[in-house]
Design an enzyme around this catalytic site. Structure first.
Site, PDB file in Angstrom:
ATOM      1  N   SER A   1       2.845  -1.827  -0.323  1.00 32.07           N
ATOM      2  CA  SER A   1       4.236  -2.217  -0.415  1.00 32.07           C
ATOM      3  C   SER A   1       5.229  -1.157   0.074  1.00 32.07           C
ATOM      4  O   SER A   1       6.385  -1.495   0.351  1.00 32.07           O
ATOM      5  CB  SER A   1       4.576  -2.551  -1.878  1.00 32.07           C
ATOM      6  OG  SER A   1       4.498  -1.398  -2.688  1.00 32.07           O
TER       7      SER A   1
ATOM      8  N   LYS B   1      11.797   5.523  -2.018  1.00 28.02           N
ATOM      9  CA  LYS B   1      11.468   4.097  -2.048  1.00 28.02           C
ATOM     10  C   LYS B   1      12.458   3.402  -2.982  1.00 28.02           C
ATOM     11  O   LYS B   1      12.822   3.957  -4.030  1.00 28.02           O
ATOM     12  CB  LYS B   1      10.021   3.915  -2.543  1.00 28.02           C
ATOM     13  CG  LYS B   1       9.533   2.460  -2.558  1.00 28.02           C
ATOM     14  CD  LYS B   1       8.043   2.356  -2.919  1.00 28.02           C
ATOM     15  CE  LYS B   1       7.545   0.919  -2.927  1.00 28.02           C
ATOM     16  NZ  LYS B   1       6.091   0.833  -3.222  1.00 28.02           N
TER      17      LYS B   1
ATOM     18  N   SER C   1      -0.522   0.814  -2.434  1.00 24.42           N
ATOM     19  CA  SER C   1       0.788   0.716  -1.788  1.00 24.42           C
ATOM     20  C   SER C   1       1.296   2.007  -1.155  1.00 24.42           C
ATOM     21  O   SER C   1       2.302   1.985  -0.445  1.00 24.42           O
ATOM     22  CB  SER C   1       1.834   0.215  -2.795  1.00 24.42           C
ATOM     23  OG  SER C   1       1.720  -1.170  -2.956  1.00 24.42           O
TER      24      SER C   1
END
Lengths: 483, 481, 93
Positions: free
Chosen positions: A151, A76, A175
């Site tokens: 997210s 990420k 998330s």
């Protein structure tokens, strides 16, 4: 090759069915061919990846390579990577190339894991639909008109589309788990403090936790073995023994006590989702578990408490982005004030600015007690609910998200509607507990997830529970059409 | 109207740790800009603070020295404001639960009275960087080497009533932290910085007047000047019917002028809250007892020891014990010479005067404590007279060698040899019959005054090197006849 | 949330909000505050605030200089530098 799990790849690499370079090249080619459909990567590190794969092949040939050596992985874009742009999904950091690695990035480098690139995300991890990214929204591989969740939307979509075998992610209010649910994959958020936060760009420090997106629980266990470490550089990282998470995957679930909170099945929960979750829980009964109704009476204040605490922490955490030492700086600042205001206003997106302002409000003179202090008290009550529940059950189960993936734009104009996406996941962050989401069915051809909430540091037990479910069901093997 | 001044101080004391409070960067002074600013100090994204144990040991030592309660559980909080020398956009400090609770310091004032100044609390925090204002095309340059240096901020109650008391407190505090070894005390490098809260009120009035804060005073002299100036200003304003505005002021030591920096209206809303990157610091009894055992001797105890064991007068003992470096120098000189009172005199008079004249600290003295002890030994054993000793001291100061070398090369040895002195006296008696006759016929009480003539002659004859005691004895003996 | 409150908040946060945006920002922030205002109904009696999920205490580090000088690497990613310093518009205090 891309349909293999990591557990299978580990075996094939050692049997020389293929090399790490071949495996890496296969996934790089898939990213290059397919990711224009999903927008799940913001940076692809082809050259470094192949270089790392060659090194991994050498280690594998020499014998005694770590289990994950040669396995490709995406990070990420919230984790700092030396020499590779780390944007956090923001214009503010569009030009930011850190000269240091996050501890988890270092851990994977040490074990010979190959980094394919950096995945798209909501800006500064603030969002539940991946619509706030400076690099544009990520599309859900199951339905390209729908969000992947957020997210960690890029990590979830890339794993679901099988353009990476797995991806790292972070979870501040859901998330990891919510996008895992919406993209039909396995996601784990470990206990707060289990994984180092060093080098993970902070959103809300007391809630942020790094974790993983994988296809199976077994893969998550394999990856968590390397991700989890004690790190003196993170004062909140816990020095607790770290088990081999794969060692207990096959333990029987006989006697397992599952708590089902009635508060997680109320108004707002999609009927299809509810049915899939209930069916999954029945599967566990067949595997020898017993089901008990539990109550988490403060569940309804988790979202309000979170939307005070997280913005408060973020309002301070994001003050460092001032256009002075790194990141975006406005053109021709006329004064110090002008430098700050324009750099920050032009560098941050709307949701980030909104949360910073809400946080400033909650901490400001005259409002601190009514908002921040009150939310911190609510937080203790929420934690106590779980502590009480875990006196009678081993694990808590329920839905991960209230509904399957929704269409772009459906909630992006209404922050409050978006915030309710995390209604079932937020409480575990407030309490610091570990949580997982595993696929448990399809509703309208879109995946839904079962949430498993464990006691503190019970990751091995959660992974065992998820693995046993996956040994007896096929939901985790389902792939979006055309994959 | 008669006015009363009320003063409270906030003192920033840089702790003498090797590394910063929240990172492993060096705290050494004077490095090239930004060479001691690591990713944590620069607030790079994703970096996190750790906590330096030594900062807590030093703060605890300070707390014990001012008789304060040590908070077993202290919390770091974030104080939010934007400034280019503050990279995170917040200062990590302590507000609700500081490490050191209420304590006090007792001052001895010049009139001999003792005054107690209460300390409200002392907390740990990080220092900021520096803005350099020399011109970079209309820009300022930021050096973050100092960012993250540990500080204790010592906050007093408004217990002081004059500039003299405030300066006495500042000096006492300076002596304390240097004696404890927790601060180098070098005010020219900003190791101690004083913020002074000043208000005035009509004598007898209970209610405090509106106060101003004069920030960042870094010498005792400036502090005294700034306070005097501000008291005068406030009284002028009030006596001409005006009102004091609560504001922050800056004093310029060069121009001897002060100006307003900002008023309360544009003061910040700092939005303090507990730092989520740091956990509560819990100190147990063992830690605190350990610190107590490591405490060096405090100025108070030193003073008492100098009086009781070294036989120094009260005044000497106070002066020599107040500052760690002075005390260390004195003790070495006293021990090596075996003459504490002589050592005290030399340190307080000749040495202090020279240091003052050349604006040096005692650590920078060109004459070491051992060298001074050598001089004192020669004075004590009669090799040189006190008059000669001053000449020798001067030469030593100028780098002409140790006492023995100087005495040798300058030929300053005192003549104590009885035979040589007797010869000189005999010659004088022979050459001055009239004076000798006058002396011998004079009344007993007139004689001491008349002796001076003979002493002068003898000194002249010996080129000043005659041992005065010995000379006196011989003169009396021979003249007495 | 009225316009002046939004302006004050924006200044605290060093954000610039264009006048035509203020009303929309105010509405959205008001909606969020309405959500979090649900907290006000909660009886928190004697509950102590909780800042950290775990009841852990701070570890203390030995006082050692462990960070090397990496100035050149850090300055290389800064937007404006000169002579080893970060540049900002003139600081007036």
């Amino acid at each position: 090759m891309h349909n293999l799990t990591i557990a299978q790849m580990i075996r094939e690499l050692r049997q020389k069915t293929f090399s790490s370079v071949e495996l890496t090249e296969h996934f790089l080619a898939r990213i290059e061919r397919l990711d224009s459909n999903y927008n799940s990567f913001v940076t692809v590190t082809r050259e470094q990846a192949l270089q790392q794969a060659r090194q991994a092949d050498a280690r594998l040939a020499a014998g005694n390579a770590p289990a994950l050596c040669g396995i490709p992985l995406a990070h990420k874009d919230i984790f700092c990577t030396t020499g590779v742009r780390t944007s956090c999904g923001s214009k503010m950091l569009d030009n930011f190339v850190p000269p240091y690695d996050a501890t988890i990035v270092e851990n994977y480098l040490r074990d010979g894991v190959v980094m394919l690139g950096k995945t798209n995300m909501d800006e500064f991890a603030m969002g539940s639909s991946n619509e706030t990214s400076y690099y544009g929204p990520v599309k859900n591989p199951w339905a390209l008109n729908c969000v992947p969740g957020g997210s960690s939307g890029g990590s979830a979509a890339s794993v679901a589309a099988r353009i990476t075998p797995a991806a790292t992610a972070s979870d501040t209010g859901g998330s990891i788990r919510q996008p895992a649910s919406l993209c039909g994959i396995t996601g784990i958020k470990p206990t707060y403090g289990r994984v180092s936060r060093w080098g993970m760009i902070a959103f809300a420090s007391s809630l942020d936790q790094a974790g993983l997106m994988t296809r199976t629980a077994e893969d998550a266990a394999l990856l968590l073995n390397t991700m989890a470490s004690f790190d003196a550089k993170d004062s909140t990282c816990v020095d607790e023994p770290i088990p081999d998470y794969t060692a207990t995957l096959n333990e029987s679930l006989s006697g397992l006590r599952i708590g089902v909170p009635k508060e997680y099945f109320g108004e707002g929960l999609n009927e299809g989702t509810a049915r899939a979750v209930e069916d999954a829980i029945k599967t566990f009964e067949k595997l020898g578990a017993s089901v008990h109704s539990v109550s988490l009476p403060h569940s309804h204040i988790a979202v309000p408490a979170y939307y005070v605490i997280a913005p408060a922490e973020c309002s301070a955490n994001l003050s460092r982005f001032d256009g002075v030492r790194y990141g975006y700086r406005c053109a021709n600042p006329q004064s110090l004030e002008d430098l700050y205001k324009r750099s920050r206003s032009e560098g941050f997106g709307e949701e980030v600015k909104r949360r910073i302002m809400v946080g400033c409000y909650a901490l400001s003179a005259g409002y601190y007690d009514a908002y921040y202090a009150k939310a911190q008290k609510a937080r203790r009550l929420i934690k106590q609910d779980f502590v009480d529940a875990f006196k009678t059950v081993d694990v808590i189960m329920g839905p991960t998200a209230p509904s399957p993936a929704f269409e772009f734009g459906a909630k992006s104009k209404d922050p409050v509607a978006m915030y309710l996406e995390d209604i079932y996941t937020i409480a575990t962050n407030l309490a610091g507990l570990p949580g997982m989401s595993i696929p448990c069915g399809l509703v309208d051809d879109k995946p839904v997830g079962l949430q498993i909430i464990g006691n503190y540091f019970a990751e091995a037990r959660m992974l065992n529970i998820a693995h046993q479910f996956q040994q007896n069901t096929q939901f985790h093997d389902l792939a979006p059409a055309g994959i | 109207m008669e006015w009363e001044t009320v003063i409270g101080l906030e003192v920033h004391v840089q702790l003498a740790t090797r590394s910063k409070i929240f990172s492993g960067s060096s705290t050494a002074f004077g490095a090239e800009p930004n060479t001691q600013a690591c990713a944590i100090d620069l607030a790079m994204p994703g970096t996190l603070p750790t906590v330096n144990a030594e900062a807590f040991r030093m703060a605890t030592m300070f707390g014990l020295a001012i008789n304060a309660e040590i908070n077993r559980r202290s919390i770091f909080e974030r104080k939010n404001y934007f400034y280019p020398d503050l990279p995170k956009g917040y200062q990590t400090t302590q507000l609700a639960s500081p490490i050191v609770g209420a304590g006090y310091l007792d001052l001895t004032l010049s009139n001999g009275e003792t005054k107690r100044v209460r300390i409200h609390h002392a907390h740990l925090e990080e220092d900021a960087g520096k803005s350099l204002h020399e011109d970079f095309h209309g820009m300022s340059g930021i050096d973050l080497n100092r960012a993250g240096t540990p500080l204790i901020e010592v906050v007093t109650e408004p217990d002081m009533r004059s500039a003299e008391e405030a300066v006495a407190f500042a000096k006492k505090l300076h002596g304390l932290v240097t004696s404890l070894g927790i601060c180098d005390g070098d005010m020219s490098q900003g190791s101690m910085r004083f913020d002074v809260n000043i208000s005035v009120r009509p004598k007898g009035q209970e209610k405090l007047g509106t106060r101003t804060e004069t920030k960042n005073l870094n010498s005792f002299k400036f502090m005294e000047e700034a306070i005097e100036l501000e008291i005068e200003r406030q009284i002028d304003v009030l006596e001409s019917g005006g009102k004091i505005v609560q504001e922050t002021r800056l004093y310029n030591g060069d121009t001897k002028k002060a100006r307003s920096m900002r008023t309360k209206e544009d003061s910040n809303d700092y939005r303090y809250f507990p730092c989520p990157d740091l956990l509560p610091v819990v100190l147990d009894d063992a830690f605190i007892e350990d610190v107590r055992r490591q405490m060096p001797e405090l100025p108070e105890a030193k003073r008492a020891r100098y009086i009781a064991e070294l036989g120094l007068p009260e005044y000497d003992a106070s002066i020599l014990s107040s500052d760690a470096a002075t005390a260390a120098y004195f003790e070495e000189a006293a021990q090596l010479s075996g003459k504490p009172k002589l050592a005290a005199n030399w340190v307080m008079v000749e040495l202090a005067a020279q240091l003052n004249r050349q604006e040096l600290t005692i650590q920078q003295s060109p004459i070491s404590a051992a060298a001074l002890a050598g001089l004192i030994r020669r004075l004590d054993d009669g090799t040189i007279s006190s008059k000669m000793a001053k000449i020798v001291f001067e030469a030593m100061w100028n780098g002409e060698g140790d006492a023995d070398t100087v005495i040798e090369t300058k030929g300053l040895k005192q003549v104590s040899d009885t035979g040589a002195l007797e010869k000189i006296v005999d010659d004088i008696i022979a050459n001055n019959p009239q004076q000798v006759a006058n002396y011998r016929s004079a009344a007993e009480d007139k004689r001491p005054k008349m002796l001076g003539f003979f002493v002068g002659q003898a000194m002249k004859a010996s080129k000043g090197q005659a041992n005065p005691q010995e000379l006196n004895r011989i003169l009396l003996e021979k003249l007495g006849g | 949330m009225d316009r002046s409150e939004i302006e004050k908040l924006a200044h605290l946060a060093r954000l610039e909000i264009r006048p035509e945006e203020i009303d929309e920002v105010a509405t959205r922030i008001s909606n969020v505050l309405a959500l979090v205002d649900q907290l006000q109904a909660l009886d928190t009696g004697n509950v102590a605030p909780m800042a950290h999920p775990l009841d852990a205490v701070q570890r203390l580090r030995a006082d050692e200089v462990s960070e090397p000088n990496r100035r050149d690497e850090f300055l290389a990613i800064a937007p404006a530098t000169e002579n080893g310093l970060y540049l900002v518009p003139k600081v007036i205090d």
